[in-house]
Each structure stands twice: as structure tokens, then as C-alpha cells.
Design an enzyme around this catalytic site. Sequence first.
Site, short mmCIF file in Angstrom:
data_model
loop_
_atom_site.label_atom_id
_atom_site.label_comp_id
_atom_site.label_asym_id
_atom_site.label_seq_id
_atom_site.Cartn_x
_atom_site.Cartn_y
_atom_site.Cartn_z
N GLY A 17 0.82 -1.21 0.00
CA GLY A 17 0.00 0.00 0.00
C GLY A 17 0.85 1.27 0.00
N ASP A 38 0.05 -8.97 1.58
CA ASP A 38 -0.91 -7.99 1.04
C ASP A 38 -1.86 -8.75 0.12
OD1 ASP A 38 -0.44 -4.58 0.52
OD2 ASP A 38 -2.04 -5.67 -0.50
N SER A 131 -4.83 6.55 13.40
CA SER A 131 -5.13 7.77 12.64
C SER A 131 -5.57 8.90 13.56
CB SER A 131 -6.26 7.46 11.65
OG SER A 131 -6.79 8.66 11.12
N THR A 133 -7.90 10.56 13.03
CA THR A 133 -9.36 10.55 12.95
C THR A 133 -9.98 10.23 14.32
OG1 THR A 133 -11.19 9.79 11.55
CG2 THR A 133 -9.69 8.10 12.28
N TYR A 156 -15.14 3.30 9.51
CA TYR A 156 -13.68 3.24 9.31
C TYR A 156 -12.97 3.84 10.52
CZ TYR A 156 -9.19 5.30 8.32
OH TYR A 156 -7.89 5.71 8.45
N LYS A 160 -10.40 2.16 13.81
CA LYS A 160 -9.10 2.60 14.35
C LYS A 160 -9.17 2.74 15.86
CE LYS A 160 -6.80 2.67 10.53
NZ LYS A 160 -5.84 1.56 10.30
N PHE A 185 -1.30 11.87 10.86
CA PHE A 185 -2.09 12.98 10.34
C PHE A 185 -2.20 12.74 8.82
CE2 PHE A 185 -3.24 15.48 14.04
CZ PHE A 185 -2.71 14.62 14.99
N ASN A 186 -2.11 13.70 7.95
CA ASN A 186 -2.44 13.45 6.53
C ASN A 186 -1.19 13.13 5.70
OD1 ASN A 186 -4.73 14.85 7.73
ND2 ASN A 186 -5.54 14.93 5.66
N ARG A 302 -17.93 19.45 3.00
CA ARG A 302 -18.11 18.01 2.89
C ARG A 302 -18.61 17.48 4.23
NH1 ARG A 302 -13.06 14.16 1.22
NH2 ARG A 302 -12.19 15.00 3.18
N PRO A 303 -19.73 16.75 4.22
CA PRO A 303 -20.24 16.24 5.51
C PRO A 303 -19.18 15.40 6.21
CG PRO A 303 -21.81 15.80 3.73
CD PRO A 303 -20.56 16.33 3.08
N GLY A 304 -19.07 15.58 7.51
CA GLY A 304 -18.13 14.77 8.29
C GLY A 304 -16.74 15.38 8.43
C1 UD1 Z 1 -9.54 11.65 5.28
C2 UD1 Z 1 -10.54 10.88 6.10
C3 UD1 Z 1 -9.84 10.34 7.31
C4 UD1 Z 1 -8.70 9.45 6.88
C5 UD1 Z 1 -7.77 10.22 5.98
C6 UD1 Z 1 -6.77 9.26 5.38
C7 UD1 Z 1 -12.73 11.88 5.67
C8 UD1 Z 1 -13.83 12.70 6.22
N1 UD1 Z 1 -11.65 11.73 6.46
O1 UD1 Z 1 -9.04 12.72 6.09
O2 UD1 Z 1 -10.74 9.62 8.11
O3 UD1 Z 1 -7.99 9.00 8.01
O4 UD1 Z 1 -8.49 10.80 4.90
O5 UD1 Z 1 -5.88 9.95 4.58
O6 UD1 Z 1 -12.81 11.40 4.57
N2 UD1 Z 1 -10.66 18.56 0.31
C9 UD1 Z 1 -11.16 19.42 -0.63
N3 UD1 Z 1 -11.43 18.92 -1.87
C10 UD1 Z 1 -11.22 17.61 -2.21
C11 UD1 Z 1 -10.70 16.74 -1.24
C12 UD1 Z 1 -10.44 17.24 0.03
O7 UD1 Z 1 -11.37 20.60 -0.38
O8 UD1 Z 1 -11.50 17.21 -3.36
C13 UD1 Z 1 -10.33 19.09 1.65
C14 UD1 Z 1 -11.12 18.43 2.77
O9 UD1 Z 1 -12.32 19.11 3.01
C15 UD1 Z 1 -10.15 18.54 3.93
C16 UD1 Z 1 -8.77 18.48 3.27
O10 UD1 Z 1 -8.98 18.80 1.90
O11 UD1 Z 1 -10.26 19.78 4.53
C17 UD1 Z 1 -8.13 17.13 3.37
O12 UD1 Z 1 -9.03 16.15 2.93
P1 UD1 Z 1 -8.62 14.62 2.77
O13 UD1 Z 1 -7.36 14.51 1.98
O14 UD1 Z 1 -9.81 13.87 2.29
O15 UD1 Z 1 -8.22 14.16 4.24
P2 UD1 Z 1 -9.09 14.21 5.60
O16 UD1 Z 1 -10.49 14.59 5.35
O17 UD1 Z 1 -8.33 15.03 6.58
#
Ligand code: UD1
Length: 343
Positions: A17, A38, A131, A133, A156, A160, A185-186, A302-304
Site C-alpha cells: 500500500g 498484502d 489515525s 481521525t 472506518y 481505528k 495525520f495526513n 463536505r459532511p463529516g
Molecule cells: C480523510 C478521512 C480520514 C482518513 C484520511 C486518510 C474523511 C472525512 N476523512 O481525512 O478519516 O484518516 O483521509 O488519509 O474522509 N478537500 C477538498 N477537496 C477535495 C478533497 C479534500 O477541499 O476534493 C479538503 C477536505 O475538506 C479537507 C482536506 O482537503 O479539509 C483534506 O481532505 P482529505 O485529503 O480527504 O483528508 P481528511 O479529510 O483530513
Amino acid sequence: MTPTRNSPKILVTGGAGFIGSHTVVSLVEAGFEPVIVDDFSNSQQSVLDGLRTILGHDVRCYTANCNDAAVLEEIFQNESVSGVIHFAAYKAVGESVAKPLKYYRNNLDSLMLLLELMPKYGVSNLVFSSSCTVYGQPEQLPVTENTPRLPAQSPYGNTKAISEDIIRDTIQANVPIKALALRYFNPIGAHPSAEIGELPLGVPANLVPFITQTAAGIRQSLTVYGNDYNTPDGTCIRDYIHVVDLAEAHVQALRKLSESEAVSSYDVINIGTGRGETVLNIINTFEAETGVNLNYTIGPRRPGDVEQVYADVSKANEVLGWTARRSLGESLRDAWRWQQKIS
Ligand code: UD1
């Protein structure tokens, strides 16, 4: 970078992955011999080619789901591993809402199987992929490991939190396992060689793969999910960490577990940069670093989504002696180089 007969073997579940494959590279660089298991449900065989090009040799890989008790037992019998890094899990937030049992079954069963097999085969060191999360929208920023966990927003996320509890409770019952749960984090970016990187299935849900696909012309336009949050430019804030920095944190975690003389122990550690960046910062930095203009519009929230979350990384510094070294610009350049390679 060829492992020797004395290199400690590490089982890397989900090693094909995104984070797993980069950790495989870091493990070899640090003198370990990774063994991958995997099922390739969310990864591709070509990852093994990328790993071979970077490392100059093959990495042993078992194609199996980590719920397969017979195969997992066979691996423990054959490989005499000295530690496990457990990445293998389903991770699509939206799908987990639609198919919760798929997520609970897969993500929890595989962990419980590992926790049964590890003591049976005298393997004590476990690094678990958790995570940020689990924090939800924290009241105080940056978040420390003592920040209370909030109820999960999705099955999901719940897997965790429950996984952390399963590990903690198992160890509290004096099972001889030493575990570190790393709360990521991200993760973004790719290996600087562009031989491995993120391979999202279908339309990416995560920001950076969506940005690089838009820049490559695969997507027409990026939607920024909301600009009315209580942040400097109104867009959400996250802590974006280069995947190679994250991979190196796993190696450090494994080293710390090996050095420890405890029989059983459990701890959680945040792995981030400590810096919060808005979505618009990410877009602007991407454009400045790559010279590519992004087509984007502002859309609804985006919801959530949580408004902002970023890490207090002092525990990672103190306990692991680790800190993120790569800049946001480097992360975005590496993500773009990878996207250009695969487009
Ligand atoms: C998401 C997951 C989280 C997971 C992580 C894994 C959700 C709600 N959360 O985190 O549970 O652990 O990925 O990597 O899905 N954004 C935009 N446009 C887009 C995509 C994202 O504006 O097309 C924004 C989002 O609103 C957010 C930020 O970019 O503010 C990061 O988004 P994303 O990469 O999806 O990560 P998380 O939401 O933090």
C-alpha cells in the site's frame, strides 16, 4: 541495500500500500528485512516492481488477506519475524458507512489474529497504523496524545479507535506484546525516485491525489469543500506529512520497541509535522512549486469534515527521537513527479 542473514525480519501487512511500500524502503535502508503480506485489494503488483528498482532486489511478498489464519500461521512458521508493522486495513470513509460489516470484519479480525499469533511465535514488537481521525474535532489545538478521543464519525474511524482498545486491553492482560500505535495525520507525497507513490482506486477522495490528477488533466476541476470555516482563509486546516517521513517514524518506533526491556507495553504517538495548512495554502503551494495552475472552485462543506486538526509532535520527538524533515513544497513536488510518471 541487500538484507543479510542477520537482518531482523519484519512482517509488513499491507506492505504494497501507499504507506506500507514506503515503509518497506525505509526498513531496508535501516538494515531490516521486510516481508510483505498484502491481498492487493487496494494496491497493485507494479508496486513490487517499483520496490525492486529502488532497492535493487526483490522483497518477499505473500499474496493473502490478513484474515486468512492458515496463511498467516504459515508465514509466522516460515519466516521467524522479530516484529510486525500492521497496515493492512480498508480505509475508504464513504464505503465504510455503506458497508460497515466489511470494515469491522476485515480491520478487526486481522488485528486479533495477529495478536493471537505473535505470542504463539514469540514475536513481541508491534507497530500499529492508527489515525488522527480518533480525535474528531478537538477542542484544543494542537492535539496531544492526551486529548480525549471523540466518538468516531464513520465505521472506518471506529475501527481505528476499537483497534487501539483491542491492543491496549490485550497488553493489559499481560500478553507479552510491546506495541506502539502511531496516529497519522495526513500523509502525502511519494518516494523521490517516483518509483512508488499513492495509487487511489477510482476518483480520489483525498485532497493531494485530487490536486495532482486535476493538474494532469485527468480531472477537470477541483472542488474546495467550504470556505466559511473559522480559519484564516475560511478553508479547513490539516497537518500534511511527507510519506517518507511517516515511513521513517515506523522504523524509529520499531527500534524503540526492540531497545525496550519491558515484556508488555502500549503507547500511542502522534505522527505529523506540527504545522496546520489550509486547503488554499496547499493549492497555492502546489502551483508555486510546480508552475502548474489548478482549475478549482469553492463548493459546499463536505459532511463529516472537521474544521481543523494538527499535531503536537513533542512526544514523537521525545520518545522516538523522530521529527518530520521534509517540507510541504518537497511533498507536493514529489506527489507531482509521481503523478506525471503514472499519467
Ligand atoms: C480523510 C478521512 C480520514 C482518513 C484520511 C486518510 C474523511 C472525512 N476523512 O481525512 O478519516 O484518516 O483521509 O488519509 O474522509 N478537500 C477538498 N477537496 C477535495 C478533497 C479534500 O477541499 O476534493 C479538503 C477536505 O475538506 C479537507 C482536506 O482537503 O479539509 C483534506 O481532505 P482529505 O485529503 O480527504 O483528508 P481528511 O479529510 O483530513
